[in-house]
Design a protein around this motif. Sequence first.
Motif, short mmCIF file in Angstrom:
data_model
loop_
_atom_site.label_atom_id
_atom_site.label_comp_id
_atom_site.label_asym_id
_atom_site.label_seq_id
_atom_site.Cartn_x
_atom_site.Cartn_y
_atom_site.Cartn_z
N SER A 295 0.82 -1.21 0.00
CA SER A 295 0.00 0.00 0.00
C SER A 295 0.85 1.26 0.00
O SER A 295 0.36 2.34 -0.37
CB SER A 295 -0.92 0.00 1.22
N GLU A 296 2.12 1.17 0.42
CA GLU A 296 2.99 2.34 0.47
C GLU A 296 3.66 2.61 -0.87
O GLU A 296 4.22 3.70 -1.07
CB GLU A 296 4.08 2.14 1.53
N LEU A 297 3.61 1.65 -1.79
CA LEU A 297 4.36 1.78 -3.04
C LEU A 297 3.86 2.96 -3.87
O LEU A 297 4.65 3.62 -4.55
CB LEU A 297 4.27 0.49 -3.85
N LEU A 298 2.55 3.25 -3.81
CA LEU A 298 1.99 4.31 -4.64
C LEU A 298 2.51 5.68 -4.23
O LEU A 298 2.46 6.62 -5.02
CB LEU A 298 0.46 4.29 -4.55
N GLN A 299 3.00 5.80 -3.00
CA GLN A 299 3.58 7.07 -2.55
C GLN A 299 5.09 7.10 -2.70
O GLN A 299 5.72 8.11 -2.39
CB GLN A 299 3.24 7.32 -1.07
N ARG A 300 5.68 6.02 -3.21
CA ARG A 300 7.14 5.93 -3.28
C ARG A 300 7.67 5.92 -4.71
O ARG A 300 8.88 5.94 -4.90
CB ARG A 300 7.61 4.66 -2.54
N ARG A 301 6.78 5.91 -5.68
CA ARG A 301 7.22 5.83 -7.07
C ARG A 301 6.98 7.17 -7.78
O ARG A 301 5.84 7.63 -7.90
CB ARG A 301 6.45 4.73 -7.79
N PRO A 302 8.05 7.81 -8.28
CA PRO A 302 7.86 9.08 -8.99
C PRO A 302 6.98 8.95 -10.24
O PRO A 302 6.21 9.86 -10.55
CB PRO A 302 9.28 9.49 -9.37
N ASP A 303 7.09 7.83 -10.96
CA ASP A 303 6.29 7.69 -12.18
C ASP A 303 4.80 7.60 -11.86
O ASP A 303 3.96 8.08 -12.63
CB ASP A 303 6.74 6.48 -12.99
N VAL A 304 4.46 6.99 -10.72
CA VAL A 304 3.06 6.94 -10.30
C VAL A 304 2.57 8.34 -9.95
O VAL A 304 1.44 8.73 -10.26
CB VAL A 304 2.89 5.97 -9.12
#
Length: 526
Positions: A295-304
């Motif tokens: 769930s934290e990945l969406l806040q950690r990826r610049p491309d997202v």
Amino acid sequence: MAARKTLNRKAGTQRTALKAATLAALTALSACDLAPAYQAPHFVVPASWHGQGLFREAQPQDTVLRTDWWTLFKDPVLNTLEAQAMTSNADLQAAAERFVQARSIVMEARSDLLPHFALAFGSTDNKSSSDRLFRYKGPITATDEYYGGMASWEPDLWSSIRNRIRAQKYYAQAQAAQYAAARLSLQAEVATDYFALRGMDAQNAIYTQSIRYYQQALHVTQVRLDNQDATGIDVARAKNQLYMTQARQLDVQAQREVLEHALAVLVNASPSSFRIAEVEKQDDAEPVVPLGLPSELLQRRPDVAVAEREMAQANRAIGIARAAFYPHVSFNATGGFDANGFDLANLANSMWSYGASVTMPLFEGGLRRAQLQRTWSNYRETRDHYRMAVLSAFKDVENGLSMTARLREENARLKDAVQAAMQSQTLTMTLYKGGADGYLDALIAQVNTLDARIEQAQIQARALQATVGMIRALGGGWQDKLLPTPDQTMTFSVLGYDGLKHPQPVGGIDITPHPEQYEDLTKTKP
């Protein structure tokens, strides 16, 4: 007389009330925002990752992945290369400039929200021909001088201008996320190329050791041939093994030079003068990085983050298209002096004009509806791109988990295989020297040993590169909290002139005030 004053007072009161009502109506209309309420999609994601590899789910006591993640490999040369690339890489600096340009577009859009004022002045001197046909019987010379001012303002009744401003702010945020993505890509590329280069160093060392061993084997075989204890076939096989290994070493050396040239460009150095010292031992570090929750990945990826900001822009475009259906009001005023003969100070030569205009589309053959339909479709398209960016992010992490786990296991097996092959090579060569075995068995053992050592060096380099790819998939320590806020994308006040050439950095994105300092490309080492 008293009655007339009373009527005038009432009329003035009515005009004041009308103006106040008009102003209140304009204020109320200006608060009307026709853009749909925006909220980023909420995805239901798994509670844990499918694979783990060398990574672990972060516990409360764990620190998050650092932005200088390459220090986990404890390689001073890599640390220096990364620092040089972050400071002087031209592509990264260009990405920072694109962010500055996006901030200036925000200021351009905001200028439409405020009144515009201008001055105009000029002079002309005209002479007509005295012999022209149908000439007017008057002076043949005339002068005209004028100066004045003008003002215009469009009240933002339907938030069309403000939605354009908000869209440009989101665009600037997207450019900030693009910069973060470019920086992470550069960091990962430097580390990937560096570990590939170190893998070439390891292979070159293996070939050097093997060539020395094969030269000794050829000497032994030649001596045995001279003593009639071996055949010419054995000597030919030994020479073939030696020459093929020498040829493969040259290929590895060429590949290393190509990687060294690539690293030179990444750190802003000329490939002809840039050198990285060779090492014989390959790094086998296995850093363990906190994996975090899906769930934290969406806040950690610049491309997202880029995809989400593009979606927010598209949402504001709907409000702009909706506003085109409603009346647009603009106010204009001009005034000044205009005279013939440099008599501008005379009040009689003054002139002025003011007024308001209202435009409203009645029939345009479906133009506005087509534009609105396109904005809705564009918004849905950006939602699709956002979902694909999220899915790609999860795929990258799962791929990284699979690659790191399998390559590390493969590397461990190959290390065991190398030990067994080297033992076999030593034993068969000992038997051959003692005359108890033929050279073919020794040659097979040499080939197996060399192949196992080279493959192990290659897999070890790939494992390190997979770790870099995994860290990149996790965002490299970036967080969307590092993005500048919409208001931070603005660079100066209405009447401000400071910082136009080099605006104040925000979001950790700065541009170099002296680009000429990077024009010396004669670096000889990292």
